[in-house]
Design a protein around this motif. Structure first.
Motif, PDB file in Angstrom:
ATOM      1  N   ARG A  19       2.859   5.971  -2.997  1.00 62.23           N
ATOM      2  CA  ARG A  19       3.927   6.804  -3.577  1.00 62.23           C
ATOM      3  C   ARG A  19       3.700   6.976  -5.078  1.00 62.23           C
ATOM      4  O   ARG A  19       3.840   8.084  -5.607  1.00 62.23           O
ATOM      5  CB  ARG A  19       5.303   6.169  -3.333  1.00 62.23           C
ATOM      6  CG  ARG A  19       5.795   6.353  -1.934  1.00 62.23           C
ATOM      7  CD  ARG A  19       7.320   6.237  -1.822  1.00 62.23           C
ATOM      8  NE  ARG A  19       7.681   6.528  -0.445  1.00 62.23           N
ATOM      9  CZ  ARG A  19       7.658   5.618   0.532  1.00 62.23           C
ATOM     10  NH1 ARG A  19       7.333   4.366   0.272  1.00 62.23           N
ATOM     11  NH2 ARG A  19       7.958   5.966   1.771  1.00 62.23           N
ATOM     12  N   ARG A  20       3.348   5.888  -5.765  1.00 59.35           N
ATOM     13  CA  ARG A  20       3.101   5.981  -7.221  1.00 59.35           C
ATOM     14  C   ARG A  20       1.901   6.887  -7.498  1.00 59.35           C
ATOM     15  O   ARG A  20       1.914   7.718  -8.400  1.00 59.35           O
ATOM     16  CB  ARG A  20       2.813   4.591  -7.818  1.00 59.35           C
ATOM     17  CG  ARG A  20       3.987   3.636  -7.794  1.00 59.35           C
ATOM     18  CD  ARG A  20       3.766   2.456  -8.746  1.00 59.35           C
ATOM     19  NE  ARG A  20       2.552   1.684  -8.521  1.00 59.35           N
ATOM     20  CZ  ARG A  20       2.436   0.692  -7.623  1.00 59.35           C
ATOM     21  NH1 ARG A  20       3.453   0.377  -6.847  1.00 59.35           N
ATOM     22  NH2 ARG A  20       1.299   0.029  -7.487  1.00 59.35           N
ATOM     23  N   HIS A  62       0.826  -1.211   0.000  1.00 62.25           N
ATOM     24  CA  HIS A  62       0.000   0.000   0.000  1.00 62.25           C
ATOM     25  C   HIS A  62       0.864   1.267   0.000  1.00 62.25           C
ATOM     26  O   HIS A  62       0.514   2.255  -0.643  1.00 62.25           O
ATOM     27  CB  HIS A  62      -0.964  -0.006   1.187  1.00 62.25           C
ATOM     28  CG  HIS A  62      -1.949  -1.146   1.139  1.00 62.25           C
ATOM     29  ND1 HIS A  62      -2.732  -1.400   0.040  1.00 62.25           N
ATOM     30  CD2 HIS A  62      -2.258  -2.118   2.036  1.00 62.25           C
ATOM     31  CE1 HIS A  62      -3.499  -2.469   0.264  1.00 62.25           C
ATOM     32  NE2 HIS A  62      -3.216  -2.922   1.468  1.00 62.25           N
ATOM     33  N   LYS A  63       2.004   1.210   0.698  1.00 58.98           N
ATOM     34  CA  LYS A  63       2.860   2.414   0.710  1.00 58.98           C
ATOM     35  C   LYS A  63       3.484   2.652  -0.667  1.00 58.98           C
ATOM     36  O   LYS A  63       3.565   3.790  -1.137  1.00 58.98           O
ATOM     37  CB  LYS A  63       3.929   2.294   1.794  1.00 58.98           C
ATOM     38  CG  LYS A  63       3.340   2.619   3.157  1.00 58.98           C
ATOM     39  CD  LYS A  63       4.308   2.874   4.272  1.00 58.98           C
ATOM     40  CE  LYS A  63       5.437   1.960   4.437  1.00 58.98           C
ATOM     41  NZ  LYS A  63       6.109   2.005   5.707  1.00 58.98           N
ATOM     42  N   VAL A  67      -1.091  -4.561  -8.372  1.00 57.79           N
ATOM     43  CA  VAL A  67      -1.042  -4.606  -9.838  1.00 57.79           C
ATOM     44  C   VAL A  67      -1.140  -3.215 -10.464  1.00 57.79           C
ATOM     45  O   VAL A  67      -1.149  -3.084 -11.672  1.00 57.79           O
ATOM     46  CB  VAL A  67      -2.135  -5.521 -10.449  1.00 57.79           C
ATOM     47  CG1 VAL A  67      -1.971  -6.955  -9.987  1.00 57.79           C
ATOM     48  CG2 VAL A  67      -3.527  -5.007 -10.136  1.00 57.79           C
ATOM     49  N   GLY A  68      -1.265  -2.192  -9.615  1.00 55.87           N
ATOM     50  CA  GLY A  68      -1.071  -0.869 -10.182  1.00 55.87           C
ATOM     51  C   GLY A  68      -2.284   0.019 -10.255  1.00 55.87           C
ATOM     52  O   GLY A  68      -2.183   1.131 -10.744  1.00 55.87           O
ATOM     53  N   GLU A  69      -3.456  -0.424  -9.779  1.00 57.87           N
ATOM     54  CA  GLU A  69      -4.601   0.490  -9.705  1.00 57.87           C
ATOM     55  C   GLU A  69      -4.104   1.775  -9.060  1.00 57.87           C
ATOM     56  O   GLU A  69      -3.432   1.742  -8.043  1.00 57.87           O
ATOM     57  CB  GLU A  69      -5.685  -0.156  -8.838  1.00 57.87           C
ATOM     58  CG  GLU A  69      -6.668   0.792  -8.265  1.00 57.87           C
ATOM     59  CD  GLU A  69      -8.042   0.677  -8.923  1.00 57.87           C
ATOM     60  OE1 GLU A  69      -8.868   1.514  -8.625  1.00 57.87           O
ATOM     61  OE2 GLU A  69      -8.218  -0.239  -9.741  1.00 57.87           O
ATOM     62  N   ARG A  70      -4.375   2.913  -9.666  1.00 54.15           N
ATOM     63  CA  ARG A  70      -3.731   4.111  -9.119  1.00 54.15           C
ATOM     64  C   ARG A  70      -4.718   5.250  -8.868  1.00 54.15           C
ATOM     65  O   ARG A  70      -5.780   5.295  -9.444  1.00 54.15           O
ATOM     66  CB  ARG A  70      -2.601   4.561 -10.028  1.00 54.15           C
ATOM     67  CG  ARG A  70      -3.069   4.917 -11.410  1.00 54.15           C
ATOM     68  CD  ARG A  70      -1.913   5.250 -12.327  1.00 54.15           C
ATOM     69  NE  ARG A  70      -2.427   5.711 -13.587  1.00 54.15           N
ATOM     70  CZ  ARG A  70      -2.766   4.921 -14.575  1.00 54.15           C
ATOM     71  NH1 ARG A  70      -2.629   3.629 -14.465  1.00 54.15           N
ATOM     72  NH2 ARG A  70      -3.262   5.423 -15.686  1.00 54.15           N
ATOM     73  N   PHE A  71      -4.302   6.168  -8.105  1.00 55.65           N
ATOM     74  CA  PHE A  71      -5.010   7.281  -7.497  1.00 55.65           C
ATOM     75  C   PHE A  71      -6.454   7.096  -7.370  1.00 55.65           C
ATOM     76  O   PHE A  71      -7.342   6.773  -7.798  1.00 55.65           O
ATOM     77  CB  PHE A  71      -4.700   8.634  -8.107  1.00 55.65           C
ATOM     78  CG  PHE A  71      -5.086   8.860  -9.537  1.00 55.65           C
ATOM     79  CD1 PHE A  71      -6.399   9.084  -9.887  1.00 55.65           C
ATOM     80  CD2 PHE A  71      -4.144   8.860 -10.523  1.00 55.65           C
ATOM     81  CE1 PHE A  71      -6.752   9.321 -11.194  1.00 55.65           C
ATOM     82  CE2 PHE A  71      -4.487   9.092 -11.832  1.00 55.65           C
ATOM     83  CZ  PHE A  71      -5.789   9.312 -12.179  1.00 55.65           C
ATOM     84  N   LYS A 120       9.928  13.543  -4.342  1.00 58.84           N
ATOM     85  CA  LYS A 120      10.017  12.312  -3.526  1.00 58.84           C
ATOM     86  C   LYS A 120       9.253  12.516  -2.214  1.00 58.84           C
ATOM     87  O   LYS A 120       9.415  13.530  -1.549  1.00 58.84           O
ATOM     88  CB  LYS A 120      11.487  12.013  -3.233  1.00 58.84           C
ATOM     89  CG  LYS A 120      11.698  10.717  -2.496  1.00 58.84           C
ATOM     90  CD  LYS A 120      13.192  10.438  -2.340  1.00 58.84           C
ATOM     91  CE  LYS A 120      13.435   9.233  -1.438  1.00 58.84           C
ATOM     92  NZ  LYS A 120      12.963   9.408  -0.074  1.00 58.84           N
ATOM     93  N   VAL A 121       8.405  11.540  -1.890  1.00 58.98           N
ATOM     94  CA  VAL A 121       7.544  11.693  -0.708  1.00 58.98           C
ATOM     95  C   VAL A 121       8.036  10.823   0.439  1.00 58.98           C
ATOM     96  O   VAL A 121       8.290   9.630   0.254  1.00 58.98           O
ATOM     97  CB  VAL A 121       6.093  11.293  -1.064  1.00 58.98           C
ATOM     98  CG1 VAL A 121       5.229  11.252   0.175  1.00 58.98           C
ATOM     99  CG2 VAL A 121       5.516  12.254  -2.080  1.00 58.98           C
TER     100      VAL A 121
END
Ligand SMILES: Cc1cc2nc3c(=O)[nH]c(=O)nc-3n(C[C@H](O)[C@H](O)[C@H](O)COP(=O)(O)OP(=O)(O)OC[C@H]3O[C@@H](n4cnc5c(N)ncnc54)[C@H](O)[C@@H]3O)c2cc1C
Length: 427
Positions: A319-320, A314-315, A423-427, A331-332
């Motif tokens: 970040r992505r 999850h972290k 797998v990359g599901e994002r925002f 960078k976070v």
């Protein structure tokens, strides 16, 4: 809290201290026993004490230990269920009552904060429900028109207006709800606890209720050290319920939800990301949320538990996602991380239960408990004071009933969120 930095994270780090409390050590009596030191219980206790009732509140762990101290801090108006669908789910009478009560919920919270001078980082600039893609846009358009029909101060923002408010072009539009806002949830519940103490409530922490017994027309409630007798019991233990009212927990399916807080952002970033400090969430099935705290930390969250393999997955996903949403962040680093369990009911609506004569409670807020818990606590107080009859409550009386395949669903939500974020599901 309880030496676990992943339970209450940032909120524990920045909340003012709670009132000094200790376990129930000797037998006592009161007009009302309130069980549970979250929004519902403390609001009920405060309103009862203000009306002159003697109240003893028993909290199993610490004030705000349950959902109250772990949440995102979005003070929402209403439920997930679309406004027009509520009367269909609950019947016209209860549906309209609930809409009215919850639509005004944030106002009640804000008035309490003002009246009791609670320092809890209150922001009154509304929330933004952000549309992801065309289907998301249709959903918020529907929601907006249903609320507007009822005269609620909500507004649809187009993609450009949304981008200007949030600092990202990721969304197709947003529903601005001007009734809503954000706060520091643990600070709010601790502030309510101070107000309750000043009003005369006796608060006991580390006082888990283990049994109840009817003695004549009164109830005897016992912890492992002592007991209290009273005429009424308010059950305000919700999704973290243990002991005699465990059914309140088992009628809800746990949905894990985590939050990560960045370090305070630099001034140039604060002027581009959420400059007005609205609270944000999106229309995705596995939703994300974000908001600022007072010091300018971005608090970013989504479905998932930060344990076992989940913490790393999850972290990394967060970040992505943040890099895509807000490339300006660079960078976070996360200063705090925490998670909790949201209790979901089968129809995404809360419940009113009368467990026995004079033993009552509301529960099942489906991740929307700040305003509902506060107003339902007040409703319980008025019910006990004789001002609202059971037939006039905002919800019908129901029996707790376990949802089918609860454990399987809980495992699926936790594992499913890991898979989706891996797998990359994002925002
Ligand atoms: C991660 C997360 C994010 C959320 N985000 C939001 C949000 O942004 N906005 C929003 O409105 N809502 C949000 N929620 C939901 C909200 O936090 C809950 O709906 C709310 O806390 C419910 O309030 P409550 O007082 O009824 O119960 P709780 O706050 O859960 O308090 C119940 C208390 O009862 C105590 N207890 C249980 N059993 C016993 C016993 N036998 N004896 C004595 N004490 C007992 C527990 O220790 C606990 O302190 C979120 C929840 C989570 C977990």
């Amino acid at each position: 809290m309880l030496n676990d930095p992943r339970s209450h994270g940032l909120w524990e780090k920045t909340a003012p201290p709670p009132p000094v409390t200790g376990p129930l050590a000797t037998d006592a009596s009161a007009d009302v026993i309130v069980v549970g030191g979250g929004f519902t219980g403390i609001s009920a206790a405060l309103h009862l004490a203000e009306a002159g009732r003697s109240v003893i509140l028993l909290e199993g762990a610490e004030i705000g230990f349950g959902g109250a101290g772990r949440n995102v801090g979005l003070i929402n108006a209403g439920m997930w269920v679309m406004p027009d669908d509520l009367p269909g789910e609950l019947g016209d009478v209860h549906g309209e009552r609930l809409l009215d009560l919850l639509g005004n919920g944030p106002r009640v919270v804000m008035e309490l904060i003002d009246n009791h001078a609670i320092a809890c980082e209150l922001e009154r600039n509304g929330t933004l429900h952000c549309a992801v893609g065309e289907s998301g846009l249709r959903e918020i358009e529907d929601r907006a028109s249903q609320w507007q029909k009822r005269g609620a101060p909500v507004e649809l923002l187009d993609a450009a207006e949304t981008a200007a408010r949030i600092g990202t072009t990721a969304y197709a539009g947003a529903l601005l709800d001007k009734r809503a806002g954000t706060l520091q949830p643990l600070a709010y519940v601790r502030g309510l606890a101070h107000a309750a103490t000043r009003a005369g409530v006796t608060l006991h922490t580390s006082s888990r209720v283990v049994s109840t017994e009817r003695i004549g027309s009164r109830w005897k409630v016992a912890t492992d050290r002592a007991s209290v007798t009273a005429e009424w019991i308010v059950v305000a233990t919700d999704a973290y319920s243990t002991g005699p009212w465990e059914r309140v927990r088992t009628e809800q399916v746990y949905l894990p939800y985590f939050n990560l807080a960045t370090r305070p952002l630099a001034p140039d970033l604060l002027s581009s990301i959420l400059p007005k400090r609205e609270g944000v969430w999106d229309t995705k099935e596995i939703l994300s949320s974000f908001r600022m705290d007072k010091a300018g930390r971005l608090v970013f969250g989504s479905v998932g538990a930060l344990r076992n393999g989940g913490a790393a997955i999850h972290k990394a996903w967060a970040r992505r996602s943040l890099a895509r949403l807000f490339p300006q962040l660079g960078k976070v680093d996360f200063e705090c991380e925490w998670f909790g369990q949201i209790g979901m009911t089968t129809n995404a609506l809360p419940r009113f239960h009368r467990f026995a004569p004079n033993v009552v409670g509301f529960s099942g807020y489906n991740g929307r408990g700040i305003a509902p818990g506060t107003v339902f606590g007040r409703v319980l107080a008025r019910h006990i004071l004789g001002e609202i009859a059971e037939a006039e409550l905002p919800l019908p009386l129901t029996e707790p009933s376990d949802p089918p395949m609860r454990r399987l669903k809980e495992a699926y939500y936790e594992a499913g969120a890991q898979v989706a974020h891996f797998v990359g599901e994002r925002f």
